[in-house]
Scaffold this motif. Sequence first.
Motif, PDB file in Angstrom:
ATOM      1  N   GLN A 149       0.796  -1.219   0.000  1.00 56.12           N
ATOM      2  CA  GLN A 149       0.000   0.000   0.000  1.00 56.12           C
ATOM      3  C   GLN A 149       0.833   1.275   0.000  1.00 56.12           C
ATOM      4  O   GLN A 149       0.338   2.334  -0.407  1.00 56.12           O
ATOM      5  CB  GLN A 149      -0.938   0.003   1.207  1.00 56.12           C
ATOM      6  N   SER A 150       2.090   1.217   0.418  1.00 59.84           N
ATOM      7  CA  SER A 150       2.906   2.427   0.395  1.00 59.84           C
ATOM      8  C   SER A 150       3.378   2.772  -1.011  1.00 59.84           C
ATOM      9  O   SER A 150       3.802   3.901  -1.269  1.00 59.84           O
ATOM     10  CB  SER A 150       4.114   2.275   1.319  1.00 59.84           C
ATOM     11  N   LEU A 151       3.309   1.810  -1.934  1.00 56.70           N
ATOM     12  CA  LEU A 151       3.795   2.035  -3.289  1.00 56.70           C
ATOM     13  C   LEU A 151       2.720   1.877  -4.355  1.00 56.70           C
ATOM     14  O   LEU A 151       2.845   2.420  -5.448  1.00 56.70           O
ATOM     15  CB  LEU A 151       4.944   1.066  -3.598  1.00 56.70           C
ATOM     16  N   THR A 152       1.701   1.097  -4.086  1.00 53.49           N
ATOM     17  CA  THR A 152       0.644   0.872  -5.064  1.00 53.49           C
ATOM     18  C   THR A 152      -0.713   1.101  -4.403  1.00 53.49           C
ATOM     19  O   THR A 152      -0.976   0.528  -3.347  1.00 53.49           O
ATOM     20  CB  THR A 152       0.705  -0.570  -5.616  1.00 53.49           C
ATOM     21  N   VAL A 153      -1.537   1.909  -5.028  1.00 60.42           N
ATOM     22  CA  VAL A 153      -2.886   2.138  -4.512  1.00 60.42           C
ATOM     23  C   VAL A 153      -3.619   0.801  -4.491  1.00 60.42           C
ATOM     24  O   VAL A 153      -3.657   0.078  -5.495  1.00 60.42           O
ATOM     25  CB  VAL A 153      -3.646   3.148  -5.395  1.00 60.42           C
ATOM     26  N   GLN A 154      -4.198   0.461  -3.338  1.00 64.95           N
ATOM     27  CA  GLN A 154      -4.764  -0.878  -3.156  1.00 64.95           C
ATOM     28  C   GLN A 154      -6.196  -1.002  -3.679  1.00 64.95           C
ATOM     29  O   GLN A 154      -7.141  -1.277  -2.937  1.00 64.95           O
ATOM     30  CB  GLN A 154      -4.680  -1.274  -1.690  1.00 64.95           C
ATOM     31  N   VAL A 155      -6.330  -0.762  -4.970  1.00 70.74           N
ATOM     32  CA  VAL A 155      -7.573  -1.044  -5.687  1.00 70.74           C
ATOM     33  C   VAL A 155      -7.198  -1.908  -6.885  1.00 70.74           C
ATOM     34  O   VAL A 155      -6.070  -1.802  -7.405  1.00 70.74           O
ATOM     35  CB  VAL A 155      -8.299   0.243  -6.132  1.00 70.74           C
TER      36      VAL A 155
END
Length: 550
Positions: A276-282
């Motif tokens: 989640q710190s690097l990729t939007v979690q959708v």
Amino acid sequence: MTRFCARTFSLLVLALWIPFMSLAQGSSTILDIWPAFKPLPYETKRVKGHSFKILLADQPNKEIILGYHHSGKTFVRDTLTTDDKGLAIAEGKADWEGGIYLVAIDGVSLFEFVYSATESGFTLEAPNTTDPLPLLQAKGSPENSLFFDYQRERVKRSITAKRLGDRYTANKDAGNKDSLKVIRALSESSAKALTEYQLGLAEKYPESMVALIINLMREPEVPEIPESYLAKPDADSSMWRYLYFKQHFWDYVDFSDDRILRTPILRDRVNKYMGQSLTVQVPDSICASAMGLIDQAREANKEVYKNILTWIMSKYENSNIMGMNAVVCCIGNKYYANDPEVDWMKAKQKEKLLDHLNKECNVLVGNMAHDMVMLDYDGVPRSLYTTKADYTIVYFYSATCGHCKKVTPKVKSIFDDYKGKGVTVFAVNTDQKDIKDADGNVINRVESEDYRKYVKENNLDWINVADPLNQTNFRYYYNIYSTPVIYLVDKEKKFIGVRLDWLTLRKMLLHEVDGMEHEDIDTWLKEHGFEQELEEGDTEEGEETGEGEG
């Protein structure tokens, strides 16, 4: 491959991690022509078989384990026994893959070394296995001489960093602001010096395992933002840095070198990249990030490709976060279903996976649910699409399923609370009774007697339907391989909740129907007697259901 369960430590994993965020990028295109893999960068130097010695002078007549890192775990490569002088020989015709290996005794890792797959006939000497690193030597292995020196230097610098950290804490507690500035400057200087040391090694010995390891840990340094960009009225400095860091996250990693797999670093970096710190979690962002990374591996090395693809697929296939089946679909359809190089699965295993993908891709959040027209309890045809409700709970269950007997009363309670608020239940019984001829052949399937008994005993005053002949092919369209299964669809019959447990279903209705904010839902549940369920969750697995012929 045997799992090595020893307690281990890794001096190497003192790696510098730069705390930046980043954004997903990638291509979802299914290729007509897939790229060829690159040759191994060390192929011309690769040795045949394996042959080296380990001398542990203070460990005579001892069994030692040689392990190696892979996929965030440690595995056994071989078991050796030292002679009365502490000498053990690792020798054989098998070609060992390169990576970071370790030597362990009695379940405790003594030290790590690199097996480059380009050296043979070397000796690793550890005169003192109580504290091996200071006196650790490699004879006939420039790779390990460099690696041991690198480890020693990192330990020395980490001791300095810890001392500065302790001084900083002490002065912070004492309120010495001037001292804090000095210590902070010393810490920054120390960290900079370590970075320069590592990059210097990688530049001086570019083909070494140490360079491979340093570059695998290395993350991009974000440059100054161009003035031309800052002059734009919609300039967003944070977003520019975010995008730059993500686009260059893998710049220094050589995906063509399969030795990166056998380190404790790569799996962590993949997890960081996908986290989640690097990729939007959708799902859309995750799919883009995943495919951007997998495509880089696909262009480089088959083993690296195989492992990164498998890691990511497994991560989201086993996710307990609703909607992540969309990630499984995008990855599965692009690679598993279309890339001829995905040949490591047995035919039946791959066939089963593709069948699962076809079904699972029918039940994605935002997709239209497939219509089902079935006979209800009274023999009247009922259609999901003509069911008038703002929200419809689509509940698949079996009257003989043990877990269903626990879940059905929970769903009934939810229905009773919400049936006056625009919510209904379309309950599909999955049981069937086989009618056989004199030879034992199934000639028909009818409703199970258990179904009608179950409806009466549980006072299920919602829409009760059954399709014992599976004429609607509901198992395919809703991926029903076990029960119970709960879906939630909206007024237009689009999925808004897939494979829900009963507690999540109630939470969703508290939000969707009652308009309750997420932070208030847990409080409400505790106040209404659901505290134990919140602590325990609803993790019990469903029970497999028989496949009717469609």
